[in-house]
Design a protein around this motif. Structure first.
Motif, PDB file in Angstrom:
ATOM      1  N   PHE A 185       0.234   4.605  15.041  1.00  0.00           N
ATOM      2  CA  PHE A 185       0.903   5.689  15.763  1.00  0.00           C
ATOM      3  C   PHE A 185       2.380   5.314  15.878  1.00  0.00           C
ATOM      4  O   PHE A 185       2.709   4.245  16.415  1.00  0.00           O
ATOM      5  CB  PHE A 185       0.334   5.850  17.179  1.00  0.00           C
ATOM      6  N   ILE A 186       3.242   6.198  15.408  1.00  0.00           N
ATOM      7  CA  ILE A 186       4.683   5.893  15.416  1.00  0.00           C
ATOM      8  C   ILE A 186       5.409   6.941  16.251  1.00  0.00           C
ATOM      9  O   ILE A 186       5.389   8.124  15.930  1.00  0.00           O
ATOM     10  CB  ILE A 186       5.232   5.840  13.981  1.00  0.00           C
ATOM     11  N   ARG A 187       6.013   6.469  17.318  1.00  0.00           N
ATOM     12  CA  ARG A 187       6.712   7.391  18.224  1.00  0.00           C
ATOM     13  C   ARG A 187       8.180   7.470  17.853  1.00  0.00           C
ATOM     14  O   ARG A 187       8.814   6.439  17.578  1.00  0.00           O
ATOM     15  CB  ARG A 187       6.558   6.900  19.668  1.00  0.00           C
ATOM     16  N   ARG A 188       8.716   8.676  17.831  1.00  0.00           N
ATOM     17  CA  ARG A 188      10.129   8.836  17.516  1.00  0.00           C
ATOM     18  C   ARG A 188      10.968   8.334  18.686  1.00  0.00           C
ATOM     19  O   ARG A 188      10.721   8.697  19.841  1.00  0.00           O
ATOM     20  CB  ARG A 188      10.441  10.315  17.251  1.00  0.00           C
ATOM     21  N   VAL A 189      11.905   7.453  18.395  1.00  0.00           N
ATOM     22  CA  VAL A 189      12.830   6.974  19.430  1.00  0.00           C
ATOM     23  C   VAL A 189      14.247   7.292  18.956  1.00  0.00           C
ATOM     24  O   VAL A 189      14.481   7.372  17.747  1.00  0.00           O
ATOM     25  CB  VAL A 189      12.676   5.451  19.683  1.00  0.00           C
ATOM     26  N   PRO A 190      15.185   7.505  19.880  1.00  0.00           N
ATOM     27  CA  PRO A 190      16.546   7.861  19.464  1.00  0.00           C
ATOM     28  C   PRO A 190      17.114   6.814  18.505  1.00  0.00           C
ATOM     29  O   PRO A 190      17.037   5.614  18.781  1.00  0.00           O
ATOM     30  CB  PRO A 190      17.333   7.882  20.787  1.00  0.00           C
ATOM     31  N   ASN A 191      17.621   7.256  17.374  1.00  0.00           N
ATOM     32  CA  ASN A 191      18.217   6.385  16.349  1.00  0.00           C
ATOM     33  C   ASN A 191      17.235   5.380  15.758  1.00  0.00           C
ATOM     34  O   ASN A 191      17.657   4.386  15.166  1.00  0.00           O
ATOM     35  CB  ASN A 191      19.438   5.628  16.897  1.00  0.00           C
ATOM     36  N   GLY A 192      15.951   5.579  15.958  1.00  0.00           N
ATOM     37  CA  GLY A 192      14.962   4.650  15.388  1.00  0.00           C
ATOM     38  C   GLY A 192      14.806   4.912  13.900  1.00  0.00           C
ATOM     39  O   GLY A 192      14.437   6.013  13.495  1.00  0.00           O
ATOM     40  N   GLU A 193      15.111   3.884  13.092  1.00  0.00           N
ATOM     41  CA  GLU A 193      15.117   4.087  11.643  1.00  0.00           C
ATOM     42  C   GLU A 193      13.706   4.401  11.136  1.00  0.00           C
ATOM     43  O   GLU A 193      13.473   5.395  10.446  1.00  0.00           O
ATOM     44  CB  GLU A 193      15.651   2.815  10.966  1.00  0.00           C
TER      45      GLU A 193
ATOM     46  N   GLN B 298       1.960  17.891  27.356  1.00  0.00           N
ATOM     47  CA  GLN B 298       2.220  17.912  25.909  1.00  0.00           C
ATOM     48  C   GLN B 298       2.302  16.491  25.324  1.00  0.00           C
ATOM     49  O   GLN B 298       2.320  16.321  24.117  1.00  0.00           O
ATOM     50  CB  GLN B 298       3.506  18.678  25.601  1.00  0.00           C
ATOM     51  N   ASP B 299       2.366  15.480  26.186  1.00  0.00           N
ATOM     52  CA  ASP B 299       2.421  14.095  25.697  1.00  0.00           C
ATOM     53  C   ASP B 299       1.043  13.436  25.643  1.00  0.00           C
ATOM     54  O   ASP B 299       0.930  12.282  25.242  1.00  0.00           O
ATOM     55  CB  ASP B 299       3.344  13.260  26.595  1.00  0.00           C
ATOM     56  N   LEU B 300       0.013  14.142  26.110  1.00  0.00           N
ATOM     57  CA  LEU B 300      -1.347  13.577  26.034  1.00  0.00           C
ATOM     58  C   LEU B 300      -1.928  13.879  24.655  1.00  0.00           C
ATOM     59  O   LEU B 300      -1.713  14.964  24.110  1.00  0.00           O
ATOM     60  CB  LEU B 300      -2.241  14.201  27.116  1.00  0.00           C
ATOM     61  N   TYR B 301      -2.637  12.950  24.094  1.00  0.00           N
ATOM     62  CA  TYR B 301      -3.218  13.163  22.763  1.00  0.00           C
ATOM     63  C   TYR B 301      -4.464  12.292  22.612  1.00  0.00           C
ATOM     64  O   TYR B 301      -4.749  11.453  23.456  1.00  0.00           O
ATOM     65  CB  TYR B 301      -2.188  12.867  21.661  1.00  0.00           C
ATOM     66  N   CYS B 302      -5.196  12.520  21.528  1.00  0.00           N
ATOM     67  CA  CYS B 302      -6.461  11.803  21.253  1.00  0.00           C
ATOM     68  C   CYS B 302      -7.470  11.993  22.388  1.00  0.00           C
ATOM     69  O   CYS B 302      -8.344  11.139  22.566  1.00  0.00           O
ATOM     70  CB  CYS B 302      -6.227  10.306  21.023  1.00  0.00           C
TER      71      CYS B 302
ATOM     72  N   GLY C 192       0.855  -1.190   0.000  1.00  0.00           N
ATOM     73  CA  GLY C 192       0.000   0.000   0.000  1.00  0.00           C
ATOM     74  C   GLY C 192       0.883   1.230   0.000  1.00  0.00           C
ATOM     75  O   GLY C 192       2.080   1.143  -0.296  1.00  0.00           O
ATOM     76  N   SER C 193       0.316   2.383   0.335  1.00  0.00           N
ATOM     77  CA  SER C 193       1.133   3.592   0.406  1.00  0.00           C
ATOM     78  C   SER C 193       0.571   4.535   1.465  1.00  0.00           C
ATOM     79  O   SER C 193      -0.606   4.444   1.847  1.00  0.00           O
ATOM     80  CB  SER C 193       1.207   4.285  -0.950  1.00  0.00           C
ATOM     81  N   VAL C 194       1.418   5.437   1.915  1.00  0.00           N
ATOM     82  CA  VAL C 194       1.021   6.397   2.954  1.00  0.00           C
ATOM     83  C   VAL C 194       0.108   7.446   2.327  1.00  0.00           C
ATOM     84  O   VAL C 194       0.467   8.076   1.321  1.00  0.00           O
ATOM     85  CB  VAL C 194       2.271   7.085   3.550  1.00  0.00           C
ATOM     86  N   VAL C 195      -1.075   7.640   2.894  1.00  0.00           N
ATOM     87  CA  VAL C 195      -2.009   8.619   2.326  1.00  0.00           C
ATOM     88  C   VAL C 195      -2.276   9.785   3.281  1.00  0.00           C
ATOM     89  O   VAL C 195      -2.886  10.780   2.869  1.00  0.00           O
ATOM     90  CB  VAL C 195      -3.351   7.965   1.923  1.00  0.00           C
ATOM     91  N   ALA C 196      -1.854   9.679   4.524  1.00  0.00           N
ATOM     92  CA  ALA C 196      -2.021  10.814   5.439  1.00  0.00           C
ATOM     93  C   ALA C 196      -1.007  10.702   6.554  1.00  0.00           C
ATOM     94  O   ALA C 196      -0.580   9.598   6.923  1.00  0.00           O
ATOM     95  CB  ALA C 196      -3.432  10.856   6.021  1.00  0.00           C
ATOM     96  N   GLN C 197      -0.638  11.854   7.078  1.00  0.00           N
ATOM     97  CA  GLN C 197       0.391  11.931   8.122  1.00  0.00           C
ATOM     98  C   GLN C 197      -0.029  13.056   9.060  1.00  0.00           C
ATOM     99  O   GLN C 197      -0.273  14.175   8.597  1.00  0.00           O
ATOM    100  CB  GLN C 197       1.718  12.258   7.439  1.00  0.00           C
ATOM    101  N   GLN C 198      -0.157  12.755  10.338  1.00  0.00           N
ATOM    102  CA  GLN C 198      -0.655  13.778  11.269  1.00  0.00           C
ATOM    103  C   GLN C 198       0.144  13.726  12.575  1.00  0.00           C
ATOM    104  O   GLN C 198       0.129  12.702  13.270  1.00  0.00           O
ATOM    105  CB  GLN C 198      -2.142  13.496  11.567  1.00  0.00           C
ATOM    106  N   PRO C 199       0.824  14.814  12.920  1.00  0.00           N
ATOM    107  CA  PRO C 199       1.523  14.807  14.215  1.00  0.00           C
ATOM    108  C   PRO C 199       0.502  14.830  15.353  1.00  0.00           C
ATOM    109  O   PRO C 199      -0.421  15.643  15.339  1.00  0.00           O
ATOM    110  CB  PRO C 199       2.338  16.100  14.205  1.00  0.00           C
ATOM    111  N   LEU C 200       0.655  13.936  16.305  1.00  0.00           N
ATOM    112  CA  LEU C 200      -0.267  13.877  17.444  1.00  0.00           C
ATOM    113  C   LEU C 200       0.328  14.565  18.664  1.00  0.00           C
ATOM    114  O   LEU C 200      -0.389  15.145  19.472  1.00  0.00           O
ATOM    115  CB  LEU C 200      -0.587  12.415  17.776  1.00  0.00           C
ATOM    116  N   THR C 201       1.642  14.417  18.819  1.00  0.00           N
ATOM    117  CA  THR C 201       2.380  15.135  19.871  1.00  0.00           C
ATOM    118  C   THR C 201       3.710  15.541  19.249  1.00  0.00           C
ATOM    119  O   THR C 201       3.933  15.311  18.055  1.00  0.00           O
ATOM    120  CB  THR C 201       2.668  14.237  21.098  1.00  0.00           C
ATOM    121  N   HIS C 202       4.619  16.069  20.078  1.00  0.00           N
ATOM    122  CA  HIS C 202       5.942  16.454  19.566  1.00  0.00           C
ATOM    123  C   HIS C 202       6.749  15.250  19.101  1.00  0.00           C
ATOM    124  O   HIS C 202       7.688  15.394  18.330  1.00  0.00           O
ATOM    125  CB  HIS C 202       6.715  17.217  20.648  1.00  0.00           C
ATOM    126  N   ASP C 203       6.375  14.024  19.527  1.00  0.00           N
ATOM    127  CA  ASP C 203       7.170  12.865  19.096  1.00  0.00           C
ATOM    128  C   ASP C 203       6.336  11.675  18.625  1.00  0.00           C
ATOM    129  O   ASP C 203       6.883  10.587  18.419  1.00  0.00           O
ATOM    130  CB  ASP C 203       8.155  12.438  20.199  1.00  0.00           C
TER     131      ASP C 203
END
Ligand code: FES
Length: 296
Positions: free
Chosen positions: A176-184, A254-258, A114-125
């Motif tokens: 939901f994808i959370r940014r982690v240090p050095n996470g590819e 700032q980490d609370l969302y949805c 498939g392919s990515v059709v939308a991207q939405q930041p939920l929090t800073h990470d």
């Protein structure tokens, strides 16, 4: 003399009760080998935190990647239980799996592109990614899929579905994808990824809501909200009246969302629904009047 250069031979794992032996690669866990070879081995978190992959080692030796003593009882440890997701065979082994034939949600995993059709930041990470699949997929709310980006990130990463699937399956799925240090993958997801081709394999996992009438206790933190939110939305669609207590942990406001989605769930839920956000690192002089460790 040249033993130092010898590469380790694959080991075999014989699963008692099945007429099947698995071949396990060098440094491969029993669970990964089983899933790779199409065995529906019970599992959920894959990181040693839920014990749904526990099995009894009846012969041979394994190397444990993480300490299992905190998740298995003393009795289970005495009986030789191990976690398949954390055990790499050191010799050929035999194991017994208590609930190997449990039905589970019953959706066979498959690979769909498939392919990515939308991207939405939920929090800073934390980023929400919507993927439109070439075919629809059926899964139980709470399950997860392996995602890879062909030609870019070949090693798949596991993410829980963040929305419930309709009875006929879903063609548009959300993670939901959370940014982690050095996470590819997590670093990639923060960039410009719209229209990027994705490969999804799944569904996997034994985390889903079992039938019953007892109260439901949900505990989530960070991007771990995804499977809980999906599970509760799914239960809502069946007008499930079971009482719910939902604890959502985060470091600061700032980490609370949805929160609007959760509020809506709470309003539409047929029974009692108690939602408790808990913040662990909110500054003492902030305007937060909710729960925090030591403030119950
Ligand atoms: S402990 Fe959760 S899958 Fe192994």
């Amino acid at each position: 003399m040249f033993g130092f250069f010898k590469s380790a031979k694959p080991k075999s794992v014989y699963i008692e009760g099945m007429d099947q032996a698995l071949e396990v690669g060098n440094k491969e866990t029993i669970l990964n080998a089983a899933l790779r070879q199409g065995v529906r081995f019970p599992h959920s978190c894959r990181v040693g935190g839920c014990a749904s992959c526990k099995c009894r080692l009846t012969e041979g030796k394994v190397k444990e990647l993480t300490e299992s003593a905190y998740i298995l009882s003393e009795d289970e440890l005495d009986q030789g239980y191990i976690l398949a997701c954390q055990s790499v065979p050191k010799t050929d082994v035999r194991i017994a799996v208590d609930n190997l034939n449990s039905d589970g949600p019953g959706f066979a995993p498959r690979r769909i592109t498939g392919s990515v059709v939308a991207q939405q930041p939920l929090t800073h990470d934390i980023m929400a990614l919507d993927i439109r699949l070439d075919e629809s997929i059926q899964y139980a709310a709470g399950q997860y899929a392996l995602l890879s980006v062909p030609g870019c990130i070949e090693e798949p990463r596991s993410y829980s579905f963040a929305t419930a699937a309709g009875p006929g399956g879903e063609q548009r799925v959300r993670f939901f994808i959370r940014r982690v240090p050095n996470g590819e993958m997590s670093g990639w997801a923060q960039g410009p990824v719209l229209d990027t081709p994705i490969a999804l394999e799944g569904p996997f996992g034994d985390f889903y809501l079992r039938d019953g009438s007892s109260p439901i206790l949900c505990i989530a933190g960070g991007s771990g909200l995804a499977p809980i939110k999906a599970l509760l939305e799914d239960a809502l669609s069946f007008k499930n009246p079971r009482p719910v207590v939902f604890l959502f942990g985060a470091r600061s406001q700032q980490d609370l969302y949805c929160l609007d989605d959760i509020k809506q769930l709470q309003q539409e839920w047929a029974g009692d629904f108690t939602f408790v956000p808990v913040l662990s690192e909110e500054p003492a002089d902030s305007d937060w009047h909710g729960r925090a460790p030591g403030a119950w």
